[in-house]
Design a protein around this motif. Structure first.
Motif, PDB file in Angstrom:
ATOM      1  N   VAL A 175       0.883  -1.167   0.000  1.00  0.00           N
ATOM      2  CA  VAL A 175       0.000   0.000   0.000  1.00  0.00           C
ATOM      3  C   VAL A 175       0.916   1.210   0.000  1.00  0.00           C
ATOM      4  N   PRO A 176       0.871   2.071  -1.038  1.00  0.00           N
ATOM      5  CA  PRO A 176       1.831   3.170  -1.149  1.00  0.00           C
ATOM      6  C   PRO A 176       1.787   4.110   0.051  1.00  0.00           C
ATOM      7  N   TRP A 177       2.907   4.779   0.266  1.00  0.00           N
ATOM      8  CA  TRP A 177       3.051   5.710   1.388  1.00  0.00           C
ATOM      9  C   TRP A 177       1.873   6.673   1.465  1.00  0.00           C
ATOM     10  N   ALA A 178       1.539   7.307   0.350  1.00  0.00           N
ATOM     11  CA  ALA A 178       0.484   8.326   0.354  1.00  0.00           C
ATOM     12  C   ALA A 178      -0.889   7.729   0.609  1.00  0.00           C
ATOM     13  N   ALA A 179      -1.080   6.446   0.309  1.00  0.00           N
ATOM     14  CA  ALA A 179      -2.387   5.816   0.491  1.00  0.00           C
ATOM     15  C   ALA A 179      -2.562   5.191   1.867  1.00  0.00           C
ATOM     16  N   GLU A 185       0.932   2.142   9.572  1.00  0.00           N
ATOM     17  CA  GLU A 185       0.819   1.353   8.354  1.00  0.00           C
ATOM     18  C   GLU A 185       2.008   1.611   7.439  1.00  0.00           C
ATOM     19  N   ARG A 186       2.467   2.857   7.373  1.00  0.00           N
ATOM     20  CA  ARG A 186       3.600   3.187   6.509  1.00  0.00           C
ATOM     21  C   ARG A 186       4.878   2.484   6.951  1.00  0.00           C
ATOM     22  N   LEU A 187       5.053   2.330   8.260  1.00  0.00           N
ATOM     23  CA  LEU A 187       6.281   1.747   8.803  1.00  0.00           C
ATOM     24  C   LEU A 187       6.141   0.258   9.106  1.00  0.00           C
ATOM     25  N   ASP A 188       5.019  -0.332   8.752  1.00  0.00           N
ATOM     26  CA  ASP A 188       4.789  -1.752   9.011  1.00  0.00           C
ATOM     27  C   ASP A 188       5.580  -2.579   8.001  1.00  0.00           C
ATOM     28  N   VAL A 189       6.501  -3.401   8.485  1.00  0.00           N
ATOM     29  CA  VAL A 189       7.347  -4.182   7.592  1.00  0.00           C
ATOM     30  C   VAL A 189       6.529  -5.157   6.753  1.00  0.00           C
ATOM     31  N   HIS A 249      -3.569  -4.676  -2.965  1.00  0.00           N
ATOM     32  CA  HIS A 249      -2.827  -4.439  -4.202  1.00  0.00           C
ATOM     33  C   HIS A 249      -3.502  -5.128  -5.384  1.00  0.00           C
ATOM     34  N   ARG A 250      -3.938  -6.362  -5.186  1.00  0.00           N
ATOM     35  CA  ARG A 250      -4.620  -7.074  -6.277  1.00  0.00           C
ATOM     36  C   ARG A 250      -5.908  -6.363  -6.672  1.00  0.00           C
TER      37      ARG A 250
END
Length: 260
Positions: A175-179, A185-189, A249-250
Motif C-alpha cells: 500500500v503506497p506511502w500516500a495511500a 501502516e507506513r512503517l509496518d514491515v 494491491h490485487r
C-alpha cells in the motif's frame, strides 16, 4: 526434541557457557535470569522481547523460547511444549547450529516487526514541525527507516531473484506511502517487499502482484519480452500481514485470483 520437560534442571558449566555465547553473538546480550533449566536473556539495546535457552539429553536437544508475539508467530521452527512462564512460544532443535540460526532470525524479527520501526521513526521526527520542508523531511526519514527495516527483515536479499547488491534493491510499499491511513501502516514491515529494481518497477506499476501463496501473478498487459525477462520466480514466503496488504494491491490493479 519437542518436549522441554527433559531439559537439564541444572546446566553444566559447559552448556551454560555455550548458550550464553550463542545468545550474546545473536544480539541478546543481557542475562536476565535462570529458572527450571532455562537461561533467560534480553537485548541490551532497544529491541523488545526476552528469550529463554535450554538444552537436554547431553546436547541432543536444544530449545529456544520467545516472549515477543510477532517472533513467536513468524519464527517457523518446530514447536515445543510446555512453554516456560512468561514466554509466548518454545521451539526445539536437534542441533545447536539450528538453534543459532533460529536465534539469528528471532533477533531479526524482533528488530523489524511492529512496532519498533514506528517507535524509532517517531523519535527521529519528534522535533519536526508542520512546514512544507518539515513534511518533506518527515517522509524522507520515514522511507529511510522503512528501507532499513525491510533490508533487515528480508536479510538484504530479493526473495525473487537472489540479488543482494543494495543499489539494485528497492523497498517496495504494497500500500503506497500516500495511500496509507497512518504512520503505523507506513512503517509496518508487512506492508513491504524487498525487490530487485525491475521487479519493484513492475510491482509498483501493477504489472505483477502475488497471491496468498506467494505465487507471482502477471497482468495480461505485460509484454512478452518483459514477462520473459522477469522469469519464473520462486514462491514468496508470506505471513498474514503481507496477505492482507497484497489483497489491497490485487484489488487496486484488477487482478482476479483463481482458487488453487
Amino acid at each position: 526434541m519437542n518436549d522441554t520437560t527433559t531439559r537439564l534442571r541444572t546446566l553444566p558449566p559447559a552448556f551454560a557457557s555455550e548458550l550464553a555465547e550463542a545468545s550474546f553473538n545473536h544480539g541478546y546480550r543481557r542475562h536476565t535470569g535462570q529458572a527450571d533449566g532455562w537461561l533467560y536473556f534480553a537485548s541490551d539495546i532497544n529491541v523488545p522481547g526476552e528469550i529463554g535457552l535450554a538444552v537436554a539429553d547431553g546436547g541432543a536437544a536444544w530449545f529456544l523460547a520467545v516472549s515477543h508475539p510477532g517472533v513467536a508467530a513468524e519464527l517457523g521452527a518446530s514447536a515445543a511444549t510446555p512453554v516456560p512462564n512468561g514466554m509466548r512460544a518454545a521451539f526445539g532443535f536437534a542441533e545447536q547450529r539450528a538453534l543459532r540460526d533460529a536465534l539469528h532470525r528471532a533477533y531479526v524479527l524482533a528488530t523489524t516487526l511492529p512496532t519498533l520501526p514506528l517507535h524509532e521513526f517517531e523519535a527521529a521526527v519528534a522535533g519536526l514541525g508542520d512546514t512544507e520542508a518539515d513534511r518533506i523531511t518527515r517522509v524522507r526519514i520515514g522511507q529511510d527507516h522503512f528501507r532499513r527495516a525491510l533490508m533487515t527483515y528480508w536479510e538484504g536479499r530479493c526473495p525473487l531473484t537472489g540479488i543482494t547488491e543494495p543499489a539494485l534493491l528497492r523497498a517496495s510499499h504494497i500500500v503506497p506511502w500516500a495511500a496509507c491511513a497512518s504512520d503505523a501502516e507506513r512503517l509496518d514491515v508487512h506492508n513491504g517487499l524487498l525487490l530487485a529494481a525491475h521487479w519493484d518497477a513492475a510491482f509498483d506499476a501493477g504489472l505483477v502482484t502475488f497471491d496468498n501463496d506467494g505465487a507471482a501473478l502477471f497482468s495480461p498487459t505485460l509484454g512478452d519480452a518483459s514477462r520473459a525477462a522477469l522469469g519464473v520466480p520462486p514462491l514468496l514466503t508470506l505471513v498474514d500481514g503481507h496477505r492482507a496488504k497484497l489483497a489491497w494491491h490485487r484489488a487496486r490493479y484488477g487482478f482476479e485470483v483463481t482458487p488453487r
